[in-house]
Design a protein around this motif. Structure first.
Motif, mmCIF file in Angstrom:
data_model
loop_
_atom_site.group_PDB
_atom_site.id
_atom_site.type_symbol
_atom_site.label_atom_id
_atom_site.label_comp_id
_atom_site.label_asym_id
_atom_site.label_seq_id
_atom_site.Cartn_x
_atom_site.Cartn_y
_atom_site.Cartn_z
ATOM 1 N N TRP A 145 0.815 -1.225 0.000
ATOM 2 C CA TRP A 145 0.000 0.000 0.000
ATOM 3 C C TRP A 145 0.845 1.270 0.000
ATOM 4 O O TRP A 145 0.323 2.375 0.127
ATOM 5 N N ILE A 148 -0.194 4.333 -2.194
ATOM 6 C CA ILE A 148 -1.343 5.099 -1.689
ATOM 7 C C ILE A 148 -0.873 6.130 -0.675
ATOM 8 O O ILE A 148 -1.302 7.292 -0.701
ATOM 9 N N GLN A 188 -8.875 4.136 1.191
ATOM 10 C CA GLN A 188 -8.445 3.514 -0.057
ATOM 11 C C GLN A 188 -7.981 2.073 0.159
ATOM 12 O O GLN A 188 -8.279 1.195 -0.656
ATOM 13 N N VAL A 189 -7.251 1.835 1.251
ATOM 14 C CA VAL A 189 -6.746 0.488 1.513
ATOM 15 C C VAL A 189 -7.885 -0.453 1.898
ATOM 16 O O VAL A 189 -7.967 -1.585 1.406
ATOM 17 N N SER A 192 -11.226 0.864 -1.071
ATOM 18 C CA SER A 192 -10.953 1.309 -2.438
ATOM 19 C C SER A 192 -11.513 2.689 -2.773
ATOM 20 O O SER A 192 -11.828 2.971 -3.936
ATOM 21 N N ARG A 193 -11.652 3.548 -1.784
ATOM 22 C CA ARG A 193 -12.100 4.900 -2.098
ATOM 23 C C ARG A 193 -11.571 5.896 -1.068
ATOM 24 O O ARG A 193 -11.366 5.551 0.102
ATOM 25 N N HIS A 259 -19.454 0.209 -1.093
ATOM 26 C CA HIS A 259 -18.465 -0.837 -1.367
ATOM 27 C C HIS A 259 -19.134 -2.071 -1.945
ATOM 28 O O HIS A 259 -18.652 -2.681 -2.916
ATOM 29 N N GLU A 265 -16.599 -3.733 -9.851
ATOM 30 C CA GLU A 265 -15.516 -2.905 -10.379
ATOM 31 C C GLU A 265 -14.141 -3.353 -9.871
ATOM 32 O O GLU A 265 -13.116 -2.901 -10.383
ATOM 33 N N ARG A 266 -14.130 -4.228 -8.864
ATOM 34 C CA ARG A 266 -12.862 -4.620 -8.248
ATOM 35 C C ARG A 266 -12.471 -6.055 -8.588
ATOM 36 O O ARG A 266 -11.645 -6.649 -7.886
ATOM 37 N N ARG A 269 -8.920 -7.181 -8.225
ATOM 38 C CA ARG A 269 -8.190 -6.145 -7.474
ATOM 39 C C ARG A 269 -8.846 -5.950 -6.104
ATOM 40 O O ARG A 269 -9.344 -4.878 -5.784
ATOM 41 N N ASP A 271 -9.705 -5.269 -2.237
ATOM 42 C CA ASP A 271 -9.174 -4.436 -1.151
ATOM 43 C C ASP A 271 -9.248 -5.237 0.147
ATOM 44 O O ASP A 271 -9.602 -6.432 0.150
ATOM 45 N N ASP A 274 -12.673 -6.745 1.008
ATOM 46 C CA ASP A 274 -12.945 -7.901 0.147
ATOM 47 C C ASP A 274 -12.211 -9.140 0.666
ATOM 48 O O ASP A 274 -12.783 -10.244 0.727
#
Length: 507
Positions: A145, A148, A188-189, A192-193, A259, A265-266, A269, A271, A274
């Motif tokens: 991370w 970020i 973000q970690v 994801s936002r 989320h 969308e993830r 990828r 986070d 997830d």
């Protein structure tokens, strides 16, 4: 016949163990309680704690000793105020004191004890910690991370640079800028936002809610120690904590809903949320509920947004009081990094004075002045004293960092003490009990490495990137503390900055 012999042997062994434990307990009970103030009926020593418990408990320890017992309402609290006494509890009896006591005032903010920080030691707590280390705060996760962190701190630098270019430079509110950045890094970690598009009213309201929650969480609430009158909420702690929890919970609920809606969308990828969702059941069948996961996210935002920013603010304040320290730090960075680029995390091992500053501020201004409470479910012996069943343990981290038996000129901010001499090899990682800002033992702060990294990286970046000076109308910097679970400055630091690096370094 053989089975009968085994059965009899097993029964005899159980009886023997029971008798030995009973004799041990009887022997322990003959030991004295640790010394401490007598207190008053019903409330015990609660009235002696006052608005600054870390300081008042340190003063009492001067009189009663490094292991001190206080009657608090219907129970007892033992306070460790030296490195050796902290080691006796958190190393010698680590497992015995691995649990947290229940507190009615924290019922809402812990989701009725379904969170990670205040959960009792056991299978679910271990699963929490495993997932946290694996996906969020372990060394590999921290490395993953890093971009970020770099991007978000870059936004802070550019915002500060913009303020310095005004015809009349605007004073930078350090804590507000850093809390906004920390929240966005965690957002973000985990999810994801970014939580806040920019520093402003929304992020400041979030900061204020967390700061206030941590302040109220640190109060010695009468209802937690005298359960029979908890319903009265004499100090208003429960009411305030509930109101603050509602605000923070609303934000987390909205973030989680978004989320879930953007899961497609993830793909490929994931986070942290997830990954936690995908691994919420371990091999032994222990599982995390939706409430557990929500409480975990709340813990990470509350613990992660304010603690490192508090430490960085204290460090900058100390350096503004002693400009020679600030200059020495900048000189070191100029030699190692130069002025054509920003400080990178990979530079930190080559900056011993920056690391010494970080350790010194953690010593003098630990973000958590009193450890989160531990308690023992069984009576035990510590350093020749009897500790009754159900006793709460507090470690006075603030007092340990100011112990004159360990630290020369303990109230002075002197980073050089960590460069040579008897304190040079002390590290704040839970092994050297003279310096335990993150606690020690199995309940050591799970975010220890991340917290130390953020202090070193962000503090170093700010010092390297800007010249700092107090606003013109401030002659003497206010260094008063404001007590809570976290120990911020009572008056937030505001300073004028001017750039030190070439313009391209801030991009």
């Amino acid at each position: 016949m053989a089975l009968d012999i085994v059965l009899v042997a097993g029964i005899l062994l159980s009886v023997l163990v029971h008798l030995l434990l009973r004799r041990r307990l009887q022997s322990i009970r003959r030991l004295p309680l640790p010394p401490g103030p007598a207190g008053i009926p019903i409330l015990g020593s609660l009235p002696q704690i006052g608005p600054m418990p870390h300081a008042s408990l340190a003063s009492l320890a001067v009189r009663y000793g490094p292991i001190m017992y206080l009657k608090m309402g219907t129970g007892g609290v033992v306070v460790a105020s030296s490195a050796s006494s902290a080691s006796s509890f958190l190393k010698g009896l680590d497992l015995q004191f691995a649990n947290r006591p229940f507190a009615i005032s924290r019922k809402d903010v812990t989701y009725d004890c379904q969170n990670f920080v205040f959960a009792n030691y056991g299978p679910r707590w271990k699963l929490f910690r495993k997932l946290c280390n694996l996906h969020f705060l372990g060394s590999k996760a921290l490395a993953d991370w890093a971009p970020i962190r770099r991007d978000e701190i870059g936004r802070v630098l550019r915002s500060m640079l913009e303020s310095s270019r005004n015809s009349r430079p605007v004073a930078v509110a350090v804590s507000e800028a850093l809390v906004c950045a920390n929240a966005n890094i965690i957002g973000q970690v985990l999810l994801s936002r970014r939580v806040f598009e920019s520093q402003g009213e929304e992020s400041n309201q979030f900061k204020d809610a967390i700061t206030e929650l941590l302040t109220w969480s640190g109060k010695f609430n009468i209802g937690d120690f005298v359960p029979a009158i908890a319903w009265m909420d004499v100090q208003g702690v429960q009411r305030h904590m509930r109101q603050l929890h509602i605000k923070i919970d609303a934000l987390i609920t909205a973030l989680l809903a978004e989320h879930e809606a953007t899961a497609h969308e993830r793909k490929g990828r994931p986070d942290v949320v997830d990954l936690v969702m995908a691994n919420r059941v371990d091999a032994d069948g222990v599982s995390l509920s939706d409430v557990n996961i929500k409480a975990f996210i709340s813990d990470m935002f509350i613990a992660g947004t304010d603690t490192s920013s508090v430490i960085i603010e204290w460090a900058l304040a100390e350096m503004l009081r002693k400009p020679t320290i600030l200059q020495r730090a900048q000189d070191e960075m100029d030699r190692v990094i130069g002025k054509t680029r920003r400080l990178e995390e990979s530079d930190i091992p080559n900056l011993p004075f920056l690391r010494a500053i970080s350790k010194e501020v953690l010593r003098l201004h630990p973000s958590t002045p009193l450890s989160l409470p531990h308690y023992t479910p069984e009576a035990c012996e510590v350093d020749g004293y009897y500790i009754p069943k159900g006793t709460r343990l507090l470690v006075n981290i603030w007092a340990i960092g100011r112990d004159p038996n360990v630290w020369e000129d303990p109230l002075e901010f002197k980073p050089e003490r960590f460069l040579s001499g008897r304190n040079a090899n002390i590290e704040p990682l839970g092994h050297d009990f003279e310096l335990i800002p993150f606690g020690a033992g199995r309940r050591i702060c799970v975010g220890m490495h991340a917290g130390l990294l953020m202090v070193q990286y962000v503090l170093g970046t700010l010092v390297h990137s800007f010249n700092w000076k107090l606003v013109d109308d401030i002659q003497v910097l206010d260094m008063e503390e404001k007590f809570g679970l976290v120990l911020p400055k009572k008056v937030s630091l505001k300073a004028i900055v001017s750039p030190r690096l070439v313009g391209s370094a801030y991009m």
